[in-house]
Design a protein around this motif. Sequence first.
Motif, mmCIF file in Angstrom:
data_model
loop_
_atom_site.group_PDB
_atom_site.id
_atom_site.type_symbol
_atom_site.label_atom_id
_atom_site.label_comp_id
_atom_site.label_asym_id
_atom_site.label_seq_id
_atom_site.Cartn_x
_atom_site.Cartn_y
_atom_site.Cartn_z
ATOM 1 N N GLU A 1 65.787 69.800 45.141
ATOM 2 C CA GLU A 1 64.568 70.608 45.084
ATOM 3 C C GLU A 1 64.836 72.027 45.577
ATOM 4 N N LYS A 2 65.653 72.167 46.610
ATOM 5 C CA LYS A 2 65.992 73.498 47.120
ATOM 6 C C LYS A 2 66.836 74.263 46.108
ATOM 7 N N GLU A 3 67.734 73.564 45.403
ATOM 8 C CA GLU A 3 68.529 74.211 44.346
ATOM 9 C C GLU A 3 67.619 74.781 43.268
ATOM 10 N N HIS A 4 66.618 74.014 42.867
ATOM 11 C CA HIS A 4 65.675 74.490 41.845
ATOM 12 C C HIS A 4 64.893 75.701 42.345
ATOM 13 N N PHE A 5 64.494 75.658 43.625
ATOM 14 C CA PHE A 5 63.739 76.775 44.196
ATOM 15 C C PHE A 5 64.587 78.044 44.201
ATOM 16 N N ILE A 6 65.840 77.925 44.652
ATOM 17 C CA ILE A 6 66.734 79.089 44.696
ATOM 18 C C ILE A 6 67.006 79.614 43.285
ATOM 19 N N SER A 7 67.182 78.694 42.344
ATOM 20 C CA SER A 7 67.422 79.095 40.958
ATOM 21 C C SER A 7 66.243 79.876 40.404
ATOM 22 N N ALA A 8 65.031 79.425 40.724
ATOM 23 C CA ALA A 8 63.831 80.126 40.252
ATOM 24 C C ALA A 8 63.714 81.506 40.895
ATOM 25 N N GLN A 9 64.133 81.609 42.190
ATOM 26 C CA GLN A 9 64.072 82.899 42.870
ATOM 27 C C GLN A 9 65.036 83.904 42.256
ATOM 28 N N LYS A 10 66.179 83.413 41.781
ATOM 29 C CA LYS A 10 67.165 84.299 41.160
ATOM 30 C C LYS A 10 66.738 84.744 39.776
ATOM 31 N N ASN A 11 65.765 84.044 39.196
ATOM 32 C CA ASN A 11 65.252 84.395 37.867
ATOM 33 C C ASN A 11 63.744 84.593 37.984
ATOM 34 N N PRO A 12 63.310 85.783 38.391
ATOM 35 C CA PRO A 12 61.888 86.037 38.657
ATOM 36 C C PRO A 12 60.970 85.697 37.490
ATOM 37 N N GLY A 13 61.495 85.695 36.280
ATOM 38 C CA GLY A 13 60.660 85.377 35.130
ATOM 39 C C GLY A 13 60.334 83.914 35.007
ATOM 40 N N GLY A 14 60.896 83.098 35.924
ATOM 41 C CA GLY A 14 60.620 81.678 35.875
ATOM 42 C C GLY A 14 61.648 80.934 35.057
ATOM 43 N N SER A 15 61.421 79.612 34.932
ATOM 44 C CA SER A 15 62.393 78.764 34.247
ATOM 45 C C SER A 15 62.493 79.067 32.763
ATOM 46 N N ASN A 16 61.554 79.847 32.205
ATOM 47 C CA ASN A 16 61.632 80.178 30.784
ATOM 48 C C ASN A 16 62.866 81.014 30.461
ATOM 49 N N LEU A 17 63.396 81.716 31.473
ATOM 50 C CA LEU A 17 64.575 82.536 31.256
ATOM 51 C C LEU A 17 65.860 81.731 31.376
ATOM 52 N N LEU A 18 65.748 80.482 31.829
ATOM 53 C CA LEU A 18 66.918 79.636 31.987
ATOM 54 C C LEU A 18 67.103 78.766 30.758
ATOM 55 N N PRO A 19 68.328 78.304 30.493
ATOM 56 C CA PRO A 19 68.510 77.309 29.437
ATOM 57 C C PRO A 19 67.641 76.097 29.718
ATOM 58 N N ILE A 20 67.183 75.441 28.668
ATOM 59 C CA ILE A 20 66.265 74.314 28.829
ATOM 60 C C ILE A 20 66.833 73.282 29.785
ATOM 61 N N TRP A 21 68.146 73.025 29.706
ATOM 62 C CA TRP A 21 68.748 71.983 30.516
ATOM 63 C C TRP A 21 68.624 72.270 32.004
ATOM 64 N N TYR A 22 68.572 73.559 32.386
ATOM 65 C CA TYR A 22 68.543 73.910 33.792
ATOM 66 C C TYR A 22 67.136 74.275 34.261
ATOM 67 N N ALA A 23 66.140 73.915 33.480
ATOM 68 C CA ALA A 23 64.771 74.111 33.923
ATOM 69 C C ALA A 23 64.452 73.100 35.012
ATOM 70 N N SER A 24 63.314 73.238 35.624
ATOM 71 C CA SER A 24 62.900 72.304 36.679
ATOM 72 C C SER A 24 61.609 71.616 36.278
ATOM 73 N N PRO A 25 61.654 70.304 35.974
ATOM 74 C CA PRO A 25 62.859 69.465 35.953
ATOM 75 C C PRO A 25 63.642 69.670 34.660
ATOM 76 N N PRO A 26 64.939 69.289 34.656
ATOM 77 C CA PRO A 26 65.726 69.387 33.424
ATOM 78 C C PRO A 26 65.069 68.591 32.311
ATOM 79 N N PHE A 27 65.171 69.080 31.085
ATOM 80 C CA PHE A 27 64.458 68.424 29.984
ATOM 81 C C PHE A 27 65.321 68.401 28.738
ATOM 82 N N ARG A 28 65.296 67.268 28.063
ATOM 83 C CA ARG A 28 65.885 67.156 26.757
ATOM 84 C C ARG A 28 65.103 66.057 26.032
#
Length: 326
Positions: free
Chosen positions: A169-196
């Motif tokens: 959960e902390k990894e997801h939080f830090i990842s979101a902080q590094k990408n201010p635009g939210g999980s939409n800027l991340l590859p789908i696999w690394y969204a929170s939660p990961p999705f496929r």
Amino acid sequence: EDQKHVANGDPLPLSQSQIPILGHAFEARIYAENVPKGFLPATGVLHHYHIPDSSGVRVDTGVREGDTVSMHYDPMIAKLVVRGENRAAALVKLKDSLSNFQVAGLPTNVNFLLKLANHWAFENGNVETHFIDNYKEDLFADARNSEFAKEAYEAARRSASLVVACLIEKEHFISAQKNPGGSNLLPIWYASPPFRVHHQAKRTIELEWDNEYDSGSSKILKLTITYQPDGRYLIETEENGGPVLEVKTTYVKDHHFRVEADGVINDINLAEYSKDQMRHIHIWQGSFHHYFREKIGLKLSEDDESQHKPQSESSAIPQGAVEHQW
């Protein structure tokens, strides 16, 4: 000043009958020492150091987080003093303060003091100089006691499940902080939660735990975490028939987490630091404190790698090649 007068032969300014007894107090001395090894003094860095702070509680200490307890000085870290209106009230405060006294980086006697304070004989006031010798079978781990050994293992396994949920959960939080635009800027696999589509992402983490009921032995706890669409985690150990724990975790701040497991919500504190190619992890929940280690830089197995990559990344097609052209 009175000491000087008494040393000079003057009488005490007050008689014993003039000194009333108000309330009750306990003092617990927190030492850097290895209890299972005969209370041998320990050294190390205070990577995490949190002391209780409440009414009727005083902590006398000369160290702070980041300091080193060395071999050149007394290994005492602090004196914990609590006061209550009577012995029972003071004992409750002592137990609570020990539960909230958090040290990570070197072994201490905090868990031992907490076990001692919870002992029935100590609670009843049956205390004398041979107390530890008289009740050593209760105060120290005994490999012959299979019931206690099983309880210790189950408690460690549950704590390990909560640890991995909090870390992820902390990894997801830090990842979101590094990408201010939210999980939409991340590859789908690394969204929170990961999705496929039609697939639940899984991850395996191995934690090493020192089993005090098996002298000199450490046990590897292999945990499989399955991500749920609602953000919860299903966590199971590799033991056949082991219970599956459903956990919902919220990262609050710093070392603080709020965890829901088995329908019960608890506040949890987590401290971690790296040393000797290992990640050292401490978890505090209520009166429970557990310590785990995780190897750093482990190579994922082929199964894990395929689970953590989209299908296109797992295929043998060279990077940059075109599969289809429309």
